[in-house]
Motif scaffolding. Structure first.
Motif, mmCIF file in Angstrom:
data_model
loop_
_atom_site.group_PDB
_atom_site.id
_atom_site.type_symbol
_atom_site.label_atom_id
_atom_site.label_comp_id
_atom_site.label_asym_id
_atom_site.label_seq_id
_atom_site.Cartn_x
_atom_site.Cartn_y
_atom_site.Cartn_z
ATOM 1 N N UNK A 149 0.826 -1.209 0.000
ATOM 2 C CA UNK A 149 0.000 0.000 0.000
ATOM 3 C C UNK A 149 0.860 1.259 0.000
ATOM 4 N N UNK A 150 2.013 1.221 0.664
ATOM 5 C CA UNK A 150 2.902 2.373 0.660
ATOM 6 C C UNK A 150 3.433 2.642 -0.752
ATOM 7 N N UNK A 151 3.853 1.588 -1.448
ATOM 8 C CA UNK A 151 4.395 1.746 -2.802
ATOM 9 C C UNK A 151 3.309 2.148 -3.789
ATOM 10 N N UNK A 152 2.099 1.621 -3.583
ATOM 11 C CA UNK A 152 0.999 2.038 -4.457
ATOM 12 C C UNK A 152 0.739 3.532 -4.296
ATOM 13 N N UNK A 153 0.726 4.017 -3.056
ATOM 14 C CA UNK A 153 0.473 5.438 -2.812
ATOM 15 C C UNK A 153 1.594 6.297 -3.396
ATOM 16 N N UNK A 154 2.830 5.797 -3.365
ATOM 17 C CA UNK A 154 3.928 6.497 -4.035
ATOM 18 C C UNK A 154 3.577 6.730 -5.503
ATOM 19 N N UNK A 155 3.045 5.683 -6.165
ATOM 20 C CA UNK A 155 2.691 5.800 -7.582
ATOM 21 C C UNK A 155 1.501 6.730 -7.795
ATOM 22 N N UNK A 173 0.263 7.173 4.312
ATOM 23 C CA UNK A 173 0.700 8.541 4.570
ATOM 24 C C UNK A 173 2.203 8.710 4.407
ATOM 25 N N UNK A 174 2.965 7.703 4.856
ATOM 26 C CA UNK A 174 4.422 7.743 4.681
ATOM 27 C C UNK A 174 4.768 7.779 3.194
ATOM 28 N N UNK A 175 4.083 6.948 2.405
ATOM 29 C CA UNK A 175 4.317 6.936 0.961
ATOM 30 C C UNK A 175 4.017 8.275 0.330
ATOM 31 N N UNK A 176 2.942 8.936 0.789
ATOM 32 C CA UNK A 176 2.566 10.237 0.246
ATOM 33 C C UNK A 176 3.635 11.288 0.504
ATOM 34 N N UNK A 177 4.182 11.286 1.721
ATOM 35 C CA UNK A 177 5.227 12.253 2.058
ATOM 36 C C UNK A 177 6.513 11.952 1.293
ATOM 37 N N UNK A 237 7.055 10.379 -1.605
ATOM 38 C CA UNK A 237 7.107 10.533 -3.059
ATOM 39 C C UNK A 237 7.296 11.988 -3.464
ATOM 40 N N UNK A 238 6.625 12.912 -2.771
ATOM 41 C CA UNK A 238 6.785 14.323 -3.128
ATOM 42 C C UNK A 238 8.212 14.799 -2.883
ATOM 43 N N UNK A 239 8.809 14.326 -1.800
ATOM 44 C CA UNK A 239 10.199 14.690 -1.518
ATOM 45 C C UNK A 239 11.143 14.058 -2.530
ATOM 46 N N UNK A 240 10.956 12.752 -2.815
ATOM 47 C CA UNK A 240 11.862 12.047 -3.713
ATOM 48 C C UNK A 240 11.818 12.602 -5.131
ATOM 49 N N UNK A 241 10.613 12.818 -5.668
ATOM 50 C CA UNK A 241 10.519 13.331 -7.032
ATOM 51 C C UNK A 241 11.099 14.734 -7.107
#
Length: 397
Positions: free
Chosen positions: A218-224, A340-344, A346-350
């Motif tokens: 679920x974390x990786x899906x939210x990243x996408x 929520x962790x994935x959401x935070x 991905x924005x930082x990583x991209x």
């Protein structure tokens, strides 16, 4: 589910408001910036405050539900969210506005767990639960798709960025009043049995490899998904030299197909099976997204990939609640915490990758995440069928 029809409808309405709030936050950004004179960095900090609050709010929510019950959590959470939406425009300094956005995110993270927990509480079968989760998260997509136009209308007519927040806040308070006398069914808890060995086995369930596979999926899906939602217009403008207006329509069309996929999910997910649906969906979205990156002339493939994104999130939540049926509140709470962790992240990583490499290369983070979702789904399917996990699940039922 007929017995608790009002509770189910309340969950759908609540999730539609969630989609509206997320769309409202993005759509009012330019007006907020112009009227409060905050910089781009400060505007980003406000959005980050909302995400951090969501993460911190979602973590204890499952435990609160088990302690206080679903009805009280929903009632007080709805009142708190309505109140903070009404008050969000009151602060006259950036620090107070940051705090208001943080509190809004905290309450949203807390309350969303309870909205998700309604589905297993009112469902009388695994099929009904699967369909309920898809409809629930489909309503989020409807709110996110339809509300931006209304937001801009309300803000421009009133001349102030906060008017939509006030309107949705009043609507949320009215919604809270509608459940003041309604009793939601209790979710299943560890205390539902007096067998000490069964209680011990259920407590061990949350430490099984299967549960960690769900958390990572679920974390990786939210990243996408969040990576696409947050960065697709920026990618199209900077990498494909598309106009700002046209790029926003691409995002709207992506969410339209995304919503259609979730709303039609109940018609086919149970036929394919939950794991098979996740596997096919991740392959579909991965193939189309990667092709869109490789073939500049086909940006429409970004839109079509929205169908593949559709059912993954609700299906993971459904599978986890089925695997650990007596830990529903805690399981959903931890799943959405990792989301929520994935959401935070991905924005930082991209942002970092785009600055140091290029946005073209940074955007490959999305298909890579989808590939990892596929791999962890395969792992979860294998763990679900393993003798050790099977025996633990039997102890939970």
């Amino acid at each position: 589910m007929k017995r608790y029809r009002f509770g189910f409808v309340f969950a759908l309405w609540g999730m539609l408001l969630y989609g509206a709030i997320d769309a409202m936050r993005s759509a009012t950004g330019p007006m907020l910036q112009a009227q409060t004179h905050v910089t781009y960095t400060q505007l980003g900090a406000l959005f980050a405050a909302n995400s951090i609050g969501y993460l911190l709010g979602s973590l204890p929510s499952g435990f609160i539900i088990h302690r206080t019950g679903l009805t009280r959590t929903l009632l007080f959470g709805s009142i708190a969210m309505g109140a903070i939406l009404v008050l969000v425009a009151v602060p006259n300094s950036f620090v107070l506005l940051w705090f208001a956005f943080f509190v809004l995110g905290f309450i949203m993270g807390w309350l969303e767990i309870a909205l998700n927990a309604i589905i297993p509480a009112v469902s009388n079968s695994a099929r009904a639960e699967s369909a309920g989760f898809n409809l629930l998260h489909g309503c989020y997509g409807i709110g996110a798709t339809l509300f931006p136009t209304l937001v801009i209308y309300l803000a421009t007519q009133s001349g102030h960025w906060s008017t939509p927040f006030l309107a949705v806040g009043i609507l949320t308070l009215a919604t809270a009043l509608s459940i003041a006398r309604y009793r939601f069914p209790n979710i299943r808890t560890q205390s539902s049995t007096a067998d000490p060995s069964s209680v011990s086995n259920r407590r061990k369930a949350l430490t099984t490899p299967l549960f960690y596979a769900f958390l990572l999926s679920i974390m990786l899906y939210v990243v996408a998904e969040v990576g696409t939602a947050s960065w697709l217009p920026t990618y199209l403008v900077n990498a494909r030299h598309m106009g700002v207006s046209l790029s926003s329509w691409y995002l709207t069309a992506f969410y339209l197909l995304f919503s259609i996929g979730r709303l039609t999910g109940p018609l086919w997910v149970h036929r394919l099976g939950s794991y098979a649906s996740m596997l096919y969906s991740s392959v579909f979205s991965l193939a189309l997204f990667a092709a869109a990156l490789l073939i500049p002339q086909w940006p429409i493939l970004f839109i079509l990939s929205g169908l593949g994104f559709a059912v993954t999130f609700p299906t993971i939540v459904h599978l986890a609640s089925q695997a650990f049926p007596l830990e529903t509140g805690r399981v959903i709470g931890l799943l959405l915490t990792f989301a929520g962790i994935g959401s935070i992240l991905v924005n930082w990583l991209i942002g970092v990758l785009s600055t140091n490499l290029s946005i073209n290369r940074a955007f490959w983070l999305i298909p890579i995440s989808l590939l990892l979702v596929f791999l962890f789904t395969v792992i979860a399917m294998a763990l679900h069928r393993s003798p050790v996990t099977a025996s633990q699940n039997e102890a939970s039922l």
